[in-house]
Write an enzyme that holds these catalytic residues in place. Structure first.
Site, PDB file in Angstrom:
ATOM      1  N   GLY A   9       0.837  -1.204   0.000  1.00 47.54           N
ATOM      2  CA  GLY A   9       0.000   0.000   0.000  1.00 47.54           C
ATOM      3  C   GLY A   9       0.870   1.253   0.000  1.00 47.54           C
ATOM      4  O   GLY A   9       2.099   1.184   0.039  1.00 47.54           O
ATOM      5  N   GLN A  10       0.209   2.403  -0.033  1.00 46.44           N
ATOM      6  CA  GLN A  10       0.967   3.672  -0.103  1.00 46.44           C
ATOM      7  C   GLN A  10       1.898   3.834   1.105  1.00 46.44           C
ATOM      8  O   GLN A  10       3.100   4.053   0.963  1.00 46.44           O
ATOM      9  CB  GLN A  10       0.000   4.857  -0.113  1.00 46.44           C
ATOM     10  CG  GLN A  10      -0.949   4.897  -1.278  1.00 46.44           C
ATOM     11  CD  GLN A  10      -1.728   6.191  -1.279  1.00 46.44           C
ATOM     12  OE1 GLN A  10      -1.257   7.197  -1.814  1.00 46.44           O
ATOM     13  NE2 GLN A  10      -2.907   6.214  -0.695  1.00 46.44           N
ATOM     14  N   ASP A  26      -3.758 -12.527   4.388  1.00 44.62           N
ATOM     15  CA  ASP A  26      -5.033 -11.880   4.116  1.00 44.62           C
ATOM     16  C   ASP A  26      -5.702 -11.641   5.465  1.00 44.62           C
ATOM     17  O   ASP A  26      -5.996 -12.594   6.189  1.00 44.62           O
ATOM     18  CB  ASP A  26      -5.909 -12.770   3.221  1.00 44.62           C
ATOM     19  CG  ASP A  26      -7.185 -12.042   2.797  1.00 44.62           C
ATOM     20  OD1 ASP A  26      -7.637 -11.119   3.526  1.00 44.62           O
ATOM     21  OD2 ASP A  26      -7.732 -12.375   1.743  1.00 44.62           O
ATOM     22  N   ALA A  78      -5.330  -1.932   5.249  1.00 46.58           N
ATOM     23  CA  ALA A  78      -6.695  -1.531   5.613  1.00 46.58           C
ATOM     24  C   ALA A  78      -7.591  -1.629   4.393  1.00 46.58           C
ATOM     25  O   ALA A  78      -7.116  -1.621   3.250  1.00 46.58           O
ATOM     26  CB  ALA A  78      -6.718  -0.092   6.131  1.00 46.58           C
ATOM     27  N   TYR A 115      -2.626   2.635  11.898  1.00 41.75           N
ATOM     28  CA  TYR A 115      -3.099   3.905  11.337  1.00 41.75           C
ATOM     29  C   TYR A 115      -4.616   3.980  11.353  1.00 41.75           C
ATOM     30  O   TYR A 115      -5.295   2.990  11.098  1.00 41.75           O
ATOM     31  CB  TYR A 115      -2.591   4.081   9.896  1.00 41.75           C
ATOM     32  CG  TYR A 115      -1.084   4.116   9.836  1.00 41.75           C
ATOM     33  CD1 TYR A 115      -0.391   5.272  10.185  1.00 41.75           C
ATOM     34  CD2 TYR A 115      -0.359   2.984   9.506  1.00 41.75           C
ATOM     35  CE1 TYR A 115       0.988   5.298  10.184  1.00 41.75           C
ATOM     36  CE2 TYR A 115       1.030   2.993   9.499  1.00 41.75           C
ATOM     37  CZ  TYR A 115       1.700   4.161   9.840  1.00 41.75           C
ATOM     38  OH  TYR A 115       3.058   4.181   9.851  1.00 41.75           O
ATOM     39  N   THR A 163      -7.940   7.202  10.807  1.00 36.48           N
ATOM     40  CA  THR A 163      -8.337   8.215   9.822  1.00 36.48           C
ATOM     41  C   THR A 163      -9.070   9.416  10.420  1.00 36.48           C
ATOM     42  O   THR A 163      -9.738   9.308  11.458  1.00 36.48           O
ATOM     43  CB  THR A 163      -9.264   7.542   8.769  1.00 36.48           C
ATOM     44  OG1 THR A 163      -9.768   8.527   7.879  1.00 36.48           O
ATOM     45  CG2 THR A 163     -10.456   6.846   9.430  1.00 36.48           C
ATOM     46  N   ASP A 164      -8.970  10.528   9.711  1.00 38.92           N
ATOM     47  CA  ASP A 164      -9.762  11.719  10.050  1.00 38.92           C
ATOM     48  C   ASP A 164     -11.266  11.454   9.861  1.00 38.92           C
ATOM     49  O   ASP A 164     -12.092  12.166  10.426  1.00 38.92           O
ATOM     50  CB  ASP A 164      -9.337  12.907   9.167  1.00 38.92           C
ATOM     51  CG  ASP A 164      -9.410  12.610   7.671  1.00 38.92           C
ATOM     52  OD1 ASP A 164      -9.269  11.426   7.285  1.00 38.92           O
ATOM     53  OD2 ASP A 164      -9.601  13.553   6.877  1.00 38.92           O
ATOM     54  N   TYR A 198     -16.752   3.317   6.156  1.00 39.90           N
ATOM     55  CA  TYR A 198     -15.291   3.214   6.289  1.00 39.90           C
ATOM     56  C   TYR A 198     -14.842   3.825   7.620  1.00 39.90           C
ATOM     57  O   TYR A 198     -14.107   3.194   8.383  1.00 39.90           O
ATOM     58  CB  TYR A 198     -14.620   3.928   5.108  1.00 39.90           C
ATOM     59  CG  TYR A 198     -13.154   4.222   5.327  1.00 39.90           C
ATOM     60  CD1 TYR A 198     -12.198   3.208   5.247  1.00 39.90           C
ATOM     61  CD2 TYR A 198     -12.713   5.524   5.602  1.00 39.90           C
ATOM     62  CE1 TYR A 198     -10.846   3.482   5.451  1.00 39.90           C
ATOM     63  CE2 TYR A 198     -11.371   5.800   5.800  1.00 39.90           C
ATOM     64  CZ  TYR A 198     -10.447   4.779   5.721  1.00 39.90           C
ATOM     65  OH  TYR A 198      -9.117   5.059   5.928  1.00 39.90           O
ATOM     66  N   LYS A 256     -13.037   1.921  10.814  1.00 39.86           N
ATOM     67  CA  LYS A 256     -11.720   2.317  11.358  1.00 39.86           C
ATOM     68  C   LYS A 256     -11.845   2.649  12.845  1.00 39.86           C
ATOM     69  O   LYS A 256     -10.925   2.394  13.631  1.00 39.86           O
ATOM     70  CB  LYS A 256     -11.159   3.518  10.584  1.00 39.86           C
ATOM     71  CG  LYS A 256     -10.809   3.253   9.132  1.00 39.86           C
ATOM     72  CD  LYS A 256      -9.652   2.270   8.953  1.00 39.86           C
ATOM     73  CE  LYS A 256      -8.327   2.833   9.428  1.00 39.86           C
ATOM     74  NZ  LYS A 256      -7.211   1.870   9.172  1.00 39.86           N
TER      75      LYS A 256
HETATM   76  N1  LIG Z   1      -5.669   6.670   1.793  1.00 38.08           N
HETATM   77  C1  LIG Z   1      -6.098   7.668   2.558  1.00 38.08           C
HETATM   78  O1  LIG Z   1      -6.450   8.750   2.090  1.00 38.08           O
HETATM   79  C2  LIG Z   1      -6.118   7.521   4.065  1.00 38.08           C
HETATM   80  C3  LIG Z   1      -6.651   8.555   4.851  1.00 38.08           C
HETATM   81  C4  LIG Z   1      -6.648   8.426   6.242  1.00 38.08           C
HETATM   82  C5  LIG Z   1      -6.146   7.288   6.822  1.00 38.08           C
HETATM   83  N2  LIG Z   1      -5.661   6.282   6.046  1.00 38.08           N
HETATM   84  C6  LIG Z   1      -5.189   5.070   6.706  1.00 38.08           C
HETATM   85  O2  LIG Z   1      -3.800   4.966   6.490  1.00 38.08           O
HETATM   86  C7  LIG Z   1      -3.431   3.592   6.407  1.00 38.08           C
HETATM   87  C8  LIG Z   1      -2.651   3.353   5.142  1.00 38.08           C
HETATM   88  O3  LIG Z   1      -3.475   3.698   4.035  1.00 38.08           O
HETATM   89  P1  LIG Z   1      -2.942   3.683   2.536  1.00 38.08           P
HETATM   90  O4  LIG Z   1      -3.411   4.935   1.896  1.00 38.08           O
HETATM   91  O5  LIG Z   1      -1.498   3.323   2.488  1.00 38.08           O
HETATM   92  O6  LIG Z   1      -3.827   2.481   1.954  1.00 38.08           O
HETATM   93  P2  LIG Z   1      -3.719   1.747   0.550  1.00 38.08           P
HETATM   94  O7  LIG Z   1      -2.712   2.376  -0.322  1.00 38.08           O
HETATM   95  O8  LIG Z   1      -5.116   1.553   0.083  1.00 38.08           O
HETATM   96  O9  LIG Z   1      -3.132   0.329   0.983  1.00 38.08           O
HETATM   97  C9  LIG Z   1      -3.863  -0.525   1.777  1.00 38.08           C
HETATM   98  C10 LIG Z   1      -3.139  -1.836   1.840  1.00 38.08           C
HETATM   99  O10 LIG Z   1      -3.963  -2.733   2.610  1.00 38.08           O
HETATM  100  C11 LIG Z   1      -3.998  -3.954   1.938  1.00 38.08           C
HETATM  101  N3  LIG Z   1      -5.172  -4.730   2.243  1.00 38.08           N
HETATM  102  C12 LIG Z   1      -6.473  -4.440   1.980  1.00 38.08           C
HETATM  103  N4  LIG Z   1      -7.258  -5.451   2.370  1.00 38.08           N
HETATM  104  C13 LIG Z   1      -6.444  -6.390   2.899  1.00 38.08           C
HETATM  105  C14 LIG Z   1      -6.635  -7.669   3.462  1.00 38.08           C
HETATM  106  N5  LIG Z   1      -7.857  -8.213   3.565  1.00 38.08           N
HETATM  107  N6  LIG Z   1      -5.570  -8.364   3.883  1.00 38.08           N
HETATM  108  C15 LIG Z   1      -4.335  -7.862   3.777  1.00 38.08           C
HETATM  109  N7  LIG Z   1      -4.073  -6.656   3.249  1.00 38.08           N
HETATM  110  C16 LIG Z   1      -5.115  -5.937   2.811  1.00 38.08           C
HETATM  111  C17 LIG Z   1      -3.942  -3.603   0.472  1.00 38.08           C
HETATM  112  O11 LIG Z   1      -3.539  -4.730  -0.242  1.00 38.08           O
HETATM  113  P3  LIG Z   1      -3.905  -4.948  -1.791  1.00 38.08           P
HETATM  114  O12 LIG Z   1      -2.958  -4.056  -2.524  1.00 38.08           O
HETATM  115  O13 LIG Z   1      -3.666  -6.390  -1.980  1.00 38.08           O
HETATM  116  O14 LIG Z   1      -5.332  -4.547  -1.934  1.00 38.08           O
HETATM  117  C18 LIG Z   1      -2.916  -2.484   0.481  1.00 38.08           C
HETATM  118  O15 LIG Z   1      -1.601  -2.992   0.438  1.00 38.08           O
HETATM  119  C19 LIG Z   1      -4.740   2.816   6.527  1.00 38.08           C
HETATM  120  O16 LIG Z   1      -4.930   2.421   7.852  1.00 38.08           O
HETATM  121  C20 LIG Z   1      -5.800   3.806   6.140  1.00 38.08           C
HETATM  122  O17 LIG Z   1      -7.048   3.514   6.735  1.00 38.08           O
HETATM  123  C21 LIG Z   1      -5.620   6.381   4.699  1.00 38.08           C
END
Ligand SMILES: NC(=O)c1ccc[n+]([C@@H]2O[C@H](COP(=O)([O-])OP(=O)(O)OC[C@H]3O[C@@H](n4cnc5c(N)ncnc54)[C@H](OP(=O)(O)O)[C@@H]3O)[C@@H](O)[C@H]2O)c1
Length: 297
Positions: free
Chosen positions: A10-11, A39, A63, A102, A104-105, A128, A132
């Site tokens: 993920g990011q 998973d 997530a 992590y 979220t807002d 969502y 969280k």
């Molecule tokens: N993105 C945002 O704007 C945002 C905002 C606020 C908070 N956050 C929080 O920040 C954290 C990191 O977010 P991010 O933006 O890096 O998310 P992201 O890029 O969407 O990456 C999420 C990762 O979680 C994995 N994942 C999803 N379902 C899964 C499962 N069942 N088992 C194992 N892995 C799984 C995904 O794997 P796949 O690639 O295989 O799907 C991906 O590697 C999270 O906790 C998120 O809630 C994110």
């Protein structure tokens, strides 16, 4: 120190793997594409994996992050963001290690006019955000050594995010309309990873460090304001870009309702680290400078 990073593709997870200090033994874990896979929907696999590797620290960057899709499959979002996090927390409490997680807002309703503090009550507007929040509560129940970092509006030069989407639309549409009545703080994944490792270093020096922290750069903007920065940058680089129009959320209906204001007050974390965070524009700039507009097409 042995560190398991969940969500390594993920990011945030990808940046955590990249930025890991050489002194730490890192085990990157993702659903696929890593030597060790997990998973999170396979709840029994969580303690199995952690009891095999017995890490000192787990960082959970995995997530269910599809905000609109979560409205259609809220149970799945809750399983991954809530129940699975509970299993993680329970196992780390057994093993005696640290869980960094992590959130979220979007746990907030967005009705405040001042940035949200860690002590402000969550009241999520969408599935969502609710899932969280369940994850946060599951960690509090099992209470391993933990650091929960709430962040917002995450972007990077890779992955699916607003920066890349806007850079693509700027080049492929005559007009791009973006909501101007949702206020928050864009946060780059490399920044989140950097601050996370700074905090981990603090924890190594003082293992009583625990709890909930807000983690974003300073300042805030609207999605329109964020898009305008991206468009301005592309324009100054000589690219022909679309016209940009500010619209209201009612003109851009989505499955999930989003908070109108979700800026986070990060003073608690800044105080722990002893340094103010930079403004979001300063964090964005180096990424814009590295952005290859053709890479988003
Ligand atoms: N993105 C945002 O704007 C945002 C905002 C606020 C908070 N956050 C929080 O920040 C954290 C990191 O977010 P991010 O933006 O890096 O998310 P992201 O890029 O969407 O990456 C999420 C990762 O979680 C994995 N994942 C999803 N379902 C899964 C499962 N069942 N088992 C194992 N892995 C799984 C995904 O794997 P796949 O690639 O295989 O799907 C991906 O590697 C999270 O906790 C998120 O809630 C994110």
């Amino acid at each position: 120190m042995r560190l398991v990073i969940l969500g390594a593709t993920g990011q945030v997870g990808w940046q955590l793997v990249r930025q890991a200090p050489p002194s730490i033994e890192v085990i990157p874990v993702a659903r696929q594409g890593t030597a060790v896979t997990l998973d999170l929907e396979d709840l029994d696999a969580i303690p199995q994996l952690l009891k095999t590797f017995r890490p000192d620290v787990v960082i959970n960057a995995a997530a269910y992050t599809a905000v609109d899709q979560a409205e259609q499959e809220p149970e799945r979002a809750q399983r991954i963001n809530g129940t699975a996090v509970g299993r993680l927390a329970e196992t780390m409490a057994d093993l005696g290690g640290l869980l960094i997680h992590y959130s979220t807002d979007y746990v907030f309703a967005g009705t405040q006019s001042l940035p949200y503090r860690e002590t402000d009550p969550p009241a999520p507007l969408n599935a969502y955000g609710y899932s969280k929040w369940l994850g946060e509560q599951a960690i509090a129940i099992h209470n391993p050594a933990h650091l929960i970092l709430r962040t917002s509006w995450v972007y990077d030069l890779r992955g699916k995010n607003f920066l890349r989407t806007m850079a693509r639309l700027a080049q492929t549409r005559p007009l791009v309309r973006v909501v101007a009545d949702q206020i928050g703080t864009p946060t780059a994944a490399p920044f989140i990873a950097r601050v996370t490792y700074q905090l981990l270093e603090r924890w190594q020096a003082d293992r009583s460090l625990s709890g909930l922290y807000h983690l974003t750069p300073r300042g805030s903007t609207s999605w329109y304001g964020f898009a305008a920065k991206i468009f301005d940058h592309l324009r100054t680089q000589g690219w022909a870009v679309a016209a940009l129009e500010a619209i209201s959320s009612s003109e851009y209906p989505t499955l999930a309702q989003r908070p109108a204001f979700s800026t986070l007050n990060c003073q608690k974390l800044e105080a722990v680290l002893g340094t103010p965070f930079p403004p979001w524009e300063v964090v964005l700039e180096p990424l814009l400078n590295q952005l290859d507009p053709q890479s988003v097409l």
